[in-house]
Design a protein around this motif. Sequence first.
Motif, short mmCIF file in Angstrom:
data_model
loop_
_atom_site.label_atom_id
_atom_site.label_comp_id
_atom_site.label_asym_id
_atom_site.label_seq_id
_atom_site.Cartn_x
_atom_site.Cartn_y
_atom_site.Cartn_z
N ASP A 110 3.96 -12.21 -1.24
CA ASP A 110 2.52 -12.36 -0.96
C ASP A 110 2.06 -13.78 -1.23
N LYS B 252 4.67 -7.06 6.44
CA LYS B 252 3.53 -7.93 6.11
C LYS B 252 3.05 -7.60 4.71
N PRO B 253 3.86 -7.93 3.69
CA PRO B 253 3.54 -7.51 2.32
C PRO B 253 2.25 -8.13 1.79
N SER B 254 1.46 -7.26 1.14
CA SER B 254 0.23 -7.70 0.48
C SER B 254 -0.15 -6.64 -0.55
N THR B 255 -0.97 -7.04 -1.49
CA THR B 255 -1.43 -6.09 -2.51
C THR B 255 -2.20 -4.96 -1.87
N TYR C 219 7.34 -5.52 -4.97
CA TYR C 219 7.87 -6.06 -3.73
C TYR C 219 6.92 -7.09 -3.11
N SER C 220 5.66 -6.74 -3.00
CA SER C 220 4.72 -7.65 -2.34
C SER C 220 4.50 -8.93 -3.14
N TYR D 137 4.30 -1.94 6.78
CA TYR D 137 3.81 -2.44 5.49
C TYR D 137 4.76 -3.49 4.91
N SER E 2 0.10 -2.56 -0.06
CA SER E 2 0.93 -1.83 -1.02
C SER E 2 0.16 -0.64 -1.59
#
Length: 344
Positions: free
Chosen positions: A344, A245-248, A339-340, A242, A251
């Motif tokens: 993002d 590859k951060p994304s809403t 964080y994301s 996770y 998350s």
Amino acid sequence: MTHPLYSWQQDAWQQLQALGQRLPHAFLLHGPQGIGKTVFAEHLAQSLLCENPGEGGHACQQCGSCGWFSQYSHPDYRRVRPELLDEDEAQSGEAEAEPVSKSAKASKAPSKEIVINQIRALSDFMNISTHRSGRRVIVLYPAEALNVPAANALLKSLEEPNPNTVFILISNSIDRLLPTILSRCHKFPLGLPDPAIALQWLQQQGVREADVWLAQQGGAPLAAFEMAQSDLRADLDEFLGYLSKPSTELSLRAADKMQKMDMPVVVGWLQRWLYDIFSYKQSGRIRYHPRYEKELRALSLQADEAVLQKLIKNCNERQAIASHPLSAKLFLEDMLLEYSAVFD
């Protein structure tokens, strides 16, 4: 039978023995978690109680005192740690004034604190004569688990120590202890072992990918061994996926899936990941996750240094309250969305 010292603790033991007869009434053993500080403390406790210590100051393992110690039934020894120990420890009177009944264990959640009643129970212990006019020893860990009333009560005993009584406190986070307690203890640091020695020990235990786990645990071999054997391996790998590859969307999915986990553990994982991003950005070095070099490099290029520092600061503040979140899911969502948003 008590655990022998680990190979990486021999030098520290020799340094301790150099104190000779000038033993302080209170030690504070401090260092990173997962290096065997409790083993070292109990080895010291047994040697102080032994009737015939051998060469190098080690307990003889043969006398009556050593026999009692190995069975956790020594009349002049107490261990104090967060309440509700497992049943055999509670019944041996190591940290409680009275045994904890099965019904009490079932009805109460385990405490993560050392409370004032545990410290008060030591008063009775310290006010009775020692066996064969020898020493009495108290091992307390982790010292940062002392709540404020318990810490203040302990302080009185450290200020006015009973004759022939030795306290051995253990801390993973010395900066979380009261300055007044620090000032009344002989501080004895126990550091991380040499990486080659730690790696060799893990390999001798049959740990696969020992170098990966040792790095992930910051060089602490016992923590690496525990993590390599635990059920958390899959959770950690998924979590790092996770973070890579951060994304809403990811998350929210991670928060939903991991809400029943131990929050301090999850926050710790993010702290180490952020440390690696920041370290790579500043120096091109990775401490905890060398196998994720490609992902960490990409993330370090995306984030502004000041923003990263703020993210790390906020994560550290979350760790301070991670044991008692009002809602684990919302706690994780807030942390991971922050964080994301940076990447993002």
